[in-house]
Structure formats: C-alpha cells, structure tokens
Write an enzyme that holds these catalytic residues in place. Sequence first.
Site, PDB file in Angstrom:
ATOM      1  N   GLU A   1       0.989  -1.274  -0.053  1.00  9.44           N
ATOM      2  CA  GLU A   1      -0.003  -0.139  -0.127  1.00  9.44           C
ATOM      3  C   GLU A   1       0.865   1.132   0.114  1.00  9.44           C
ATOM      4  OE1 GLU A   1      -3.528  -2.015   2.768  1.00  9.44           O
ATOM      5  OE2 GLU A   1      -2.616   0.116   3.352  1.00  9.44           O
TER       6      GLU A   1
ATOM      7  N   CYS B   1      -0.279  -4.137  14.905  1.00 11.01           N
ATOM      8  CA  CYS B   1      -0.163  -3.718  13.734  1.00 11.01           C
ATOM      9  C   CYS B   1      -0.420  -5.020  12.593  1.00 11.01           C
ATOM     10  CB  CYS B   1       1.584  -3.299  13.497  1.00 11.01           C
ATOM     11  SG  CYS B   1       1.676  -2.952  11.500  1.00 11.01           S
TER      12      CYS B   1
ATOM     13  N   GLY C   1       5.962  -2.464   6.245  1.00  7.24           N
ATOM     14  CA  GLY C   1       7.537  -2.987   6.284  1.00  7.24           C
ATOM     15  C   GLY C   1       8.182  -1.962   7.183  1.00  7.24           C
ATOM     16  N   GLU C   2       9.447  -2.676   7.832  1.00  5.00           N
ATOM     17  CA  GLU C   2      10.287  -1.803   8.351  1.00  5.00           C
ATOM     18  C   GLU C   2      11.381  -1.183   7.488  1.00  5.00           C
ATOM     19  OE1 GLU C   2      11.071  -0.488  11.383  1.00  5.00           O
ATOM     20  OE2 GLU C   2      12.792   0.097  10.382  1.00  5.00           O
TER      21      GLU C   2
ATOM     22  N   ASN D   1      -5.865   2.800  15.431  1.00  8.04           N
ATOM     23  CA  ASN D   1      -6.896   2.833  14.636  1.00  8.04           C
ATOM     24  C   ASN D   1      -7.233   1.145  14.647  1.00  8.04           C
ATOM     25  OD1 ASN D   1      -8.511   3.451  12.551  1.00  8.04           O
ATOM     26  ND2 ASN D   1      -6.993   3.906  10.936  1.00  8.04           N
TER      27      ASN D   1
ATOM     28  N   CYS E   1       6.252  -7.551   7.397  1.00  6.43           N
ATOM     29  CA  CYS E   1       7.250  -7.047   8.205  1.00  6.43           C
ATOM     30  C   CYS E   1       7.497  -8.149   9.205  1.00  6.43           C
ATOM     31  CB  CYS E   1       6.493  -5.949   8.800  1.00  6.43           C
ATOM     32  SG  CYS E   1       7.871  -4.960   9.903  1.00  6.43           S
TER      33      CYS E   1
ATOM     34  N   CYS F   1       3.016   8.377   1.524  1.00  7.19           N
ATOM     35  CA  CYS F   1       3.549   7.475   2.591  1.00  7.19           C
ATOM     36  C   CYS F   1       3.697   6.256   1.841  1.00  7.19           C
ATOM     37  CB  CYS F   1       2.241   7.250   3.422  1.00  7.19           C
ATOM     38  SG  CYS F   1       2.544   5.979   4.578  1.00  7.19           S
TER      39      CYS F   1
ATOM     40  N   SER G   1      10.491   6.206   9.148  1.00  7.95           N
ATOM     41  CA  SER G   1      10.085   5.923  10.452  1.00  7.95           C
ATOM     42  C   SER G   1      10.594   4.416  10.586  1.00  7.95           C
ATOM     43  CB  SER G   1       8.351   5.653  10.039  1.00  7.95           C
ATOM     44  OG  SER G   1       7.828   5.346  11.510  1.00  7.95           O
TER      45      SER G   1
ATOM     46  N   CYS H   1      -1.709   1.424   7.665  1.00 10.78           N
ATOM     47  CA  CYS H   1      -1.376   0.635   6.311  1.00 10.78           C
ATOM     48  C   CYS H   1      -1.493  -0.717   6.628  1.00 10.78           C
ATOM     49  CB  CYS H   1      -0.037   1.010   6.085  1.00 10.78           C
ATOM     50  SG  CYS H   1      -0.064   2.422   4.522  1.00 10.78           S
TER      51      CYS H   1
ATOM     52  N   CYS I   1       5.044  -6.406  15.505  1.00 10.74           N
ATOM     53  CA  CYS I   1       4.482  -5.369  16.583  1.00 10.74           C
ATOM     54  C   CYS I   1       2.890  -5.780  16.842  1.00 10.74           C
ATOM     55  CB  CYS I   1       4.251  -3.863  16.115  1.00 10.74           C
ATOM     56  SG  CYS I   1       5.685  -3.351  16.067  1.00 10.74           S
TER      57      CYS I   1
ATOM     58  N   SER J   1       9.249   5.120  16.004  1.00  7.30           N
ATOM     59  CA  SER J   1       7.693   4.482  16.505  1.00  7.30           C
ATOM     60  C   SER J   1       8.260   4.099  17.994  1.00  7.30           C
ATOM     61  CB  SER J   1       7.445   3.580  15.757  1.00  7.30           C
ATOM     62  OG  SER J   1       6.886   4.017  14.548  1.00  7.30           O
ATOM     63  N   LEU J   2       7.823   5.128  19.155  1.00  2.00           N
ATOM     64  CA  LEU J   2       8.404   4.607  20.254  1.00  2.00           C
ATOM     65  C   LEU J   2       7.142   3.559  20.939  1.00  2.00           C
ATOM     66  CD1 LEU J   2      10.893   4.922  22.262  1.00  2.00           C
ATOM     67  CD2 LEU J   2       9.350   6.779  23.237  1.00  2.00           C
TER      68      LEU J   2
HETATM   69  N1  SAH Z   1       7.996  -0.052  10.391  1.00  3.89           N
HETATM   70  C1  SAH Z   1       7.991   1.284  10.701  1.00  3.89           C
HETATM   71  C2  SAH Z   1       7.319   2.100   9.629  1.00  3.89           C
HETATM   72  C3  SAH Z   1       5.887   1.660   9.010  1.00  3.89           C
HETATM   73  S1  SAH Z   1       4.766   1.547  10.474  1.00  3.89           S
HETATM   74  C4  SAH Z   1       7.469   1.696  11.905  1.00  3.89           C
HETATM   75  O1  SAH Z   1       6.957   0.996  12.858  1.00  3.89           O
HETATM   76  O2  SAH Z   1       7.803   2.944  12.318  1.00  3.89           O
HETATM   77  C5  SAH Z   1       4.224   3.315  10.371  1.00  3.89           C
HETATM   78  C6  SAH Z   1       3.432   3.594  11.783  1.00  3.89           C
HETATM   79  O3  SAH Z   1       2.107   3.187  11.805  1.00  3.89           O
HETATM   80  C7  SAH Z   1       4.123   3.269  12.979  1.00  3.89           C
HETATM   81  O4  SAH Z   1       4.334   4.325  13.794  1.00  3.89           O
HETATM   82  C8  SAH Z   1       3.028   2.251  13.499  1.00  3.89           C
HETATM   83  O5  SAH Z   1       3.137   1.956  15.004  1.00  3.89           O
HETATM   84  C9  SAH Z   1       1.861   2.862  13.137  1.00  3.89           C
HETATM   85  N2  SAH Z   1       0.457   1.818  12.990  1.00  3.89           N
HETATM   86  C10 SAH Z   1       0.728   0.474  12.995  1.00  3.89           C
HETATM   87  N3  SAH Z   1      -0.486   0.007  13.087  1.00  3.89           N
HETATM   88  C11 SAH Z   1      -1.247   1.064  13.519  1.00  3.89           C
HETATM   89  C12 SAH Z   1      -2.759   1.198  13.763  1.00  3.89           C
HETATM   90  N4  SAH Z   1      -3.596   0.144  13.656  1.00  3.89           N
HETATM   91  N5  SAH Z   1      -3.576   2.238  14.128  1.00  3.89           N
HETATM   92  C13 SAH Z   1      -2.374   3.521  14.048  1.00  3.89           C
HETATM   93  N6  SAH Z   1      -1.009   3.208  13.541  1.00  3.89           N
HETATM   94  C14 SAH Z   1      -0.684   2.197  13.298  1.00  3.89           C
HETATM   95 FE1  SF4 Z   2       6.536  -3.556  11.141  1.00  6.51          FE
HETATM   96 FE2  SF4 Z   2       6.017  -1.038  11.609  1.00  6.51          FE
HETATM   97 FE3  SF4 Z   2       4.097  -2.817  11.621  1.00  6.51          FE
HETATM   98 FE4  SF4 Z   2       5.849  -2.791  13.583  1.00  6.51          FE
HETATM   99  S1  SF4 Z   2       4.556  -1.158  12.955  1.00  6.51           S
HETATM  100  S2  SF4 Z   2       5.156  -4.548  12.454  1.00  6.51           S
HETATM  101  S3  SF4 Z   2       7.638  -2.396  12.579  1.00  6.51           S
HETATM  102  S4  SF4 Z   2       5.350  -2.123  10.035  1.00  6.51           S
END
Ligand code: SAH
Ligand code: SF4
Length: 354
Positions: free
Chosen positions: A87, A127, A170-171, A301, A120, A113, A202, A344, A124, A225-226
Amino acid sequence: MLPFIYDFMQDELKEIISPTFRVKQIWNWIYHKYIDDFEEMGNIPKDLKQQLKEKFALKPLEIVASQKSIDGSIKYLFRLHDGHTVEAVLLQMKDEEYHEDGALKHQKRYTVCISSQVGCKVGCAFCLTAKGGFVRNLSAGEIVAQLLMIKKVNEIAANRRVNIVYMGMGEPLDNLDNVVKAIKIFSDKDGMAISPNRQTLSTSGLSSKIEKLGRLDLGINLAISLHAVDDELREKLMPINKAYNIASIMDAVRNFPVNARKRVMFEYLVIKDVNDDVASAKKLLSLLNGIKAKVNLIYFNPYGGTEFQRPTPESMQNFQEYLVKRGQLCTIRESKGLDISAACGQLREQKDIS
Ligand code: SAH
Ligand code: SF4
C-alpha cells in the site's frame, strides 16, 4: 526477468547506456513526464529504444484498488510483478492558499506514504501489516515506482513539492540498502529532485541500523515509533525491544545527524488503557530530555480481531497538554487521511490479497 529501470541510479545507468547523455533524457521521460513505454520516448533513437527494451522492464506496479478518505487523501493498493501487494497513500497536507490580493501564497502540498517491504518481520502486536508475516523486501525501483505511479495517476506535475514518509508497510531499516538507494534516486536533481530533508524514515527502532543510517549522513529526517516508555510494556507491544531496548534507541538518536532546522519525530501510538496515562507522558518527557524532539500522538486505529481500542479524545488531550505545558512540542494526528495512512495494511486486508 529483466530488471526495472527504476532500480538504477543515474551513475549506474551511465555504465550501461551509451552515449551517457541519453540517460538524462530517459530520466526526463520517466521522472518528469511519467512515460512508461520506451516507444513513447520521442527523442531517443530507434536502435537505443530497442536496446532499452532488451535490457530493462518498466511498469513494476499495477493499481488493484484505491480508497479516498473525506479529506481527499487516497490510499492505493499496488500489485507487484510476483502478485504480492503493498500500500501507499497520497496525503493532501494543505490546500492551496491565496494572499488577499488573490496571488497564490502556496500550492497544494502533498505527502506520500510509501511501503518498503511486503509484510514485516518486526511483528508489533497492534499492527495489521505484521499479521501476515514477512514476505520479501521491495527493490529500490519498487519503492520509487510507488510515488511515481501516484504522481502520474493524480497528474501531479513534476515540479510540485512532494514530501515522502517511509511509513507504509514494512520496516525500512530492515531493508536498508534498497531504501537508501531509493532515497538517492528520489533526490537526484535530474529526476524527482526530492531532497532528503523532505523525506522521513520511520522505524520501530533498530538501533544499530539507526547508527548506520546516521553515518551515511544523507540528510534524511528520522521518526521513531516509540509507543511505550518502559521496556516491559514496549516488549509486549513491539518484540524488537528485546533486541534493541529504549535506552539503545535513545543513544542512537542522540548520535543521529539532525538538520539544524529539524527535529527527530517520536511517534506514540496511543492505545486505550495501555499507554494513554499521564504517568507515561511524564516518563516520555524525561526520556526526551536533551533531544530536539517532536512528539506525534497517533490514535490507535482499530480493525477486526484486534484486542486494542482507540483512546478517548480526552486522554489524548491530557497527554498532549502535559507535554506542551512543559515546553515539549507535541501534535495529535487526527485527520482522517492520516488515520488511514497510520493503519497501512488495512486496505490490503479488506481486499483479502497478500
Ligand atoms: N515499520 C516502521 C514504519 C511503518 S509503520 C515503523 O514501525 O515505524 C508506520 C506507523 O504506523 C508506525 O508508527 C506504526 O506504529 C503505526 N501503526 C501501525 N498499526 C497502526 C494502527 N492500527 N493504528 C495506528 N497506527 C498504526
Ligand atoms: Fe513492522 Fe512498523 Fe508494523 Fe511494527 S508497526 S510490525 S515495525 S510495519
């Protein structure tokens, strides 16, 4: 299979294509006019067109679905040559604005974006991208083509200002070589000319790779992404924290070369009753001590099957207020378009395609 022409930097193409001045012309067709057929490259001689066709593929992506949100942001689902999907989202940050005399103050501003991997590995808990596991890295060309395709279908002129955020699926630091190559291709003055200071990467916090990226000194902006302020909770939400804990991330950030006018962005995904308390805001403030940081609070979300819930607006505001009152820059991501971008993986899920 032939390699995609978008996988190459100009210098690399100059070693394959002669005479070398043709490369700039080809780049003009590709990156300024969005032409994806060698036959349509008017000023390229016939025999060179033939050679190009034998050496390079075009059209690495096909749009399989798109979804527009109320603020005009559009999310695209792309199919790659091997059938996998990723995406990308076009966000309209600001509409054009005019001075009182009717003169244009600034044009519409766009941010795109983009994804760096199919799936990935980081896994997480919150995610959706992680749910499907990891499939493969995207090539530099597949990363570059996402933006190119979005510019083409939306008829965004080549000279319009576009920012890039590597916040899709993805990361990016787990695919560092290809992402770095994409950053360089995007920033080439003869191509899309998107300077690294308009690109933001990110990461979930692969400290050693943050250090590596910093040493490359590309001038790119960093977002971390803390999402949690103590290791115990962060390990539950983001298993990567077992390998790279919060202290190691903070060390890496302190060593990262930041543009004098920029800040490191700390993304904090707020999940109801998990990390939305003011005590966490307090801890966050102390973690950021001495770092030129900007905090971005993101509403979680929700999607079908998740155990997590969206926080209340009050808890978001309280969290923000705690930080802002103490001088820490902090914004809340609330626009609908940003909402879909932060999640995403969701369009892909709806279409049930991997
Ligand atoms: N892997 C990288 C970049 C892609 S994720 C990272 O984790 O930073 C981009 C952002 O989307 C991250 O901050 C992630 O935590 C956030 N994200 C993932 N799932 C989400 C959700 N369900 N609602 C809102 N943000 C989300
Ligand atoms: Fe991968 Fe970023 Fe999703 Fe974590 S939040 S699983 S690092 S895409």
